[in-house]
Design a protein around this motif. Structure first.
Motif, PDB file in Angstrom:
ATOM      1  N   ARG A   1      48.173  36.018  40.605  1.00 49.13           N
ATOM      2  CA  ARG A   1      48.804  35.824  41.913  1.00 49.13           C
ATOM      3  C   ARG A   1      48.048  36.660  42.939  1.00 49.13           C
ATOM      4  O   ARG A   1      47.366  37.638  42.577  1.00 49.13           O
ATOM      5  N   ILE A   2      48.210  36.294  44.186  1.00 45.35           N
ATOM      6  CA  ILE A   2      47.562  37.049  45.258  1.00 45.35           C
ATOM      7  C   ILE A   2      48.447  38.258  45.546  1.00 45.35           C
ATOM      8  O   ILE A   2      49.672  38.128  45.658  1.00 45.35           O
ATOM      9  N   SER A   3      47.843  39.441  45.630  1.00 40.07           N
ATOM     10  CA  SER A   3      48.600  40.644  45.959  1.00 40.07           C
ATOM     11  C   SER A   3      47.903  41.336  47.123  1.00 40.07           C
ATOM     12  O   SER A   3      46.839  40.888  47.567  1.00 40.07           O
ATOM     13  N   GLU A   4      48.469  42.444  47.564  1.00 40.63           N
ATOM     14  CA  GLU A   4      47.836  43.159  48.683  1.00 40.63           C
ATOM     15  C   GLU A   4      46.475  43.739  48.291  1.00 40.63           C
ATOM     16  O   GLU A   4      45.649  44.044  49.137  1.00 40.63           O
ATOM     17  N   HIS A   5      46.244  43.891  46.981  1.00 42.57           N
ATOM     18  CA  HIS A   5      44.969  44.441  46.502  1.00 42.57           C
ATOM     19  C   HIS A   5      43.951  43.342  46.184  1.00 42.57           C
ATOM     20  O   HIS A   5      42.858  43.629  45.726  1.00 42.57           O
ATOM     21  N   GLY A   6      44.331  42.109  46.323  1.00 39.82           N
ATOM     22  CA  GLY A   6      43.424  41.020  45.967  1.00 39.82           C
ATOM     23  C   GLY A   6      44.150  40.049  45.063  1.00 39.82           C
ATOM     24  O   GLY A   6      45.130  39.423  45.467  1.00 39.82           O
ATOM     25  N   VAL A   7      43.705  39.960  43.812  1.00 39.05           N
ATOM     26  CA  VAL A   7      44.437  39.140  42.853  1.00 39.05           C
ATOM     27  C   VAL A   7      44.843  40.021  41.673  1.00 39.05           C
ATOM     28  O   VAL A   7      44.133  40.955  41.314  1.00 39.05           O
TER      29      VAL A   7
ATOM     30  N   THR B   1      37.665  41.312  41.508  1.00 37.58           N
ATOM     31  CA  THR B   1      37.831  42.705  41.960  1.00 37.58           C
ATOM     32  C   THR B   1      38.280  42.820  43.410  1.00 37.58           C
ATOM     33  O   THR B   1      39.210  43.568  43.715  1.00 37.58           O
ATOM     34  N   THR B   2      37.634  42.074  44.283  1.00 40.23           N
ATOM     35  CA  THR B   2      37.969  42.226  45.705  1.00 40.23           C
ATOM     36  C   THR B   2      39.047  41.239  46.155  1.00 40.23           C
ATOM     37  O   THR B   2      39.670  41.429  47.193  1.00 40.23           O
ATOM     38  N   GLY B   3      39.253  40.168  45.384  1.00 39.50           N
ATOM     39  CA  GLY B   3      40.205  39.127  45.793  1.00 39.50           C
ATOM     40  C   GLY B   3      39.628  38.206  46.848  1.00 39.50           C
ATOM     41  O   GLY B   3      40.303  37.300  47.323  1.00 39.50           O
ATOM     42  N   GLU B   4      38.365  38.427  47.200  1.00 46.21           N
ATOM     43  CA  GLU B   4      37.753  37.591  48.239  1.00 46.21           C
ATOM     44  C   GLU B   4      37.839  36.110  47.842  1.00 46.21           C
ATOM     45  O   GLU B   4      37.585  35.743  46.695  1.00 46.21           O
ATOM     46  N   ARG B   5      38.219  35.321  48.838  1.00 47.04           N
ATOM     47  CA  ARG B   5      38.495  33.909  48.590  1.00 47.04           C
ATOM     48  C   ARG B   5      37.354  33.067  49.143  1.00 47.04           C
ATOM     49  O   ARG B   5      36.944  33.258  50.282  1.00 47.04           O
ATOM     50  N   LYS B   6      36.861  32.144  48.301  1.00 50.48           N
ATOM     51  CA  LYS B   6      35.799  31.249  48.774  1.00 50.48           C
ATOM     52  C   LYS B   6      36.216  29.814  48.515  1.00 50.48           C
ATOM     53  O   LYS B   6      36.719  29.509  47.430  1.00 50.48           O
ATOM     54  N   GLN B   7      35.975  28.943  49.477  1.00 60.33           N
ATOM     55  CA  GLN B   7      36.379  27.551  49.302  1.00 60.33           C
ATOM     56  C   GLN B   7      35.305  26.774  48.544  1.00 60.33           C
ATOM     57  O   GLN B   7      34.119  27.097  48.635  1.00 60.33           O
ATOM     58  N   PHE B   8      35.759  25.787  47.781  1.00 61.99           N
ATOM     59  CA  PHE B   8      34.807  24.935  47.059  1.00 61.99           C
ATOM     60  C   PHE B   8      35.418  23.555  46.835  1.00 61.99           C
ATOM     61  O   PHE B   8      36.631  23.377  46.928  1.00 61.99           O
ATOM     62  N   ILE B   9      34.536  22.602  46.565  1.00 66.43           N
ATOM     63  CA  ILE B   9      34.957  21.259  46.144  1.00 66.43           C
ATOM     64  C   ILE B   9      34.216  21.005  44.848  1.00 66.43           C
ATOM     65  O   ILE B   9      32.985  21.085  44.811  1.00 66.43           O
ATOM     66  N   SER B  10      34.957  20.742  43.763  1.00 63.56           N
ATOM     67  CA  SER B  10      34.301  20.769  42.442  1.00 63.56           C
ATOM     68  C   SER B  10      33.434  19.554  42.154  1.00 63.56           C
ATOM     69  O   SER B  10      32.433  19.657  41.464  1.00 63.56           O
ATOM     70  N   GLY B  11      33.802  18.384  42.668  1.00 66.01           N
ATOM     71  CA  GLY B  11      33.118  17.164  42.234  1.00 66.01           C
ATOM     72  C   GLY B  11      33.368  16.929  40.752  1.00 66.01           C
ATOM     73  O   GLY B  11      34.291  17.528  40.166  1.00 66.01           O
ATOM     74  N   TYR B  12      32.562  16.083  40.141  1.00 65.32           N
ATOM     75  CA  TYR B  12      32.666  15.799  38.709  1.00 65.32           C
ATOM     76  C   TYR B  12      31.277  15.876  38.088  1.00 65.32           C
ATOM     77  O   TYR B  12      30.276  15.721  38.791  1.00 65.32           O
ATOM     78  N   SER B  13      31.226  16.055  36.775  1.00 56.66           N
ATOM     79  CA  SER B  13      29.934  16.176  36.096  1.00 56.66           C
ATOM     80  C   SER B  13      29.299  14.817  35.827  1.00 56.66           C
ATOM     81  O   SER B  13      28.083  14.726  35.673  1.00 56.66           O
TER      82      SER B  13
END
Ligand code: FE
Length: 196
Positions: free
Chosen positions: A107-113, A170-182
């Motif tokens: 879960r997302i917390s004040e410290h990251g995840v 560690t930092t909880g930094e969030r990055k967006q992505f779109i997975s696609g398929y293999s």
């Protein structure tokens, strides 16, 4: 001969997403039953959709609803492979077909995840759920360092096209992505599966 199991599951899922009278808990209940019966026996997954990659886990689209209401995906974990910590933004049902995987919720917390409960191990025939209402962030790993594991995932949207997030542990930094398929082709539902 058709791939009866896959064909019947896709037909039942198409009928299920047509229902306007059901809320998420009822949809998940029925979807879990369909996925549980799909993974009850490991004799239907086409070989092309069961192939591991030496470096990364694979996500093969088995069937995508033309209106993006659901997608069915084969996740193939090579020995020791795992996902980053990620979310889905739509409901999902995971059925274990072969091998085993470990699911760690976050879960997302004040410290990251932070861990949102104990790890769960999923073994063949077992089914689990994710959703923004139940807990949507997790990391999945192959339980085994020396064998392939495969789980079948159903999502309430076209998961390969949805913008989602990965989280730095560690930092909880969030990055967006779109997975696609293999894969670039999908299974022929009217063809006998060549597998295992
Ligand atoms: Fe996931």
């Amino acid at each position: 001969m058709p791939n009866e199991k896959l064909l019947m599951t896709v037909a039942s899922l198409s009928r299920l997403v047509e229902r306007q009278d059901l809320h998420e808990p009822q949809v998940l209940e029925q979807a879990k039953e369909l996925i549980a019966s799909l993974v009850a026996k490991d004799d239907w997954l086409p070989e092309d959709m069961a192939r591991p990659d030496p470096q990364y886990y694979r996500q093969y689209l088995l069937y995508g609803d033309p209106l993006d209401r659901f997608s069915l995906v084969s996740f193939v974990w090579g020995p020791g492979q795992k996902t980053p910590i990620h979310d889905h933004t739509v409901w999902g049902v995971i059925g274990m077909l072969r091998g085993a995987e470990v699911d760690q919720p976050f879960r997302i917390s004040e410290h990251g995840v932070e861990a949102a409960g104990p790890e769960k191990t999923l073994r063949p025939g077992e089914v689990a759920c994710v959703s923004p209402t139940l807990g949507d962030i997790h990391r999945v790993s192959n339980l085994y360092d020396d064998q392939v594991s495969i789980s079948i995932h159903l999502y309430g949207g076209n998961i390969g096209r949805i913008q989602r997030s990965v989280y730095d542990p560690t930092t909880g930094e969030r990055k967006q992505f779109i997975s696609g398929y293999s894969n670039i082709t999908t299974p022929n539902l009217w063809c006998t599966p060549v597998s295992v």
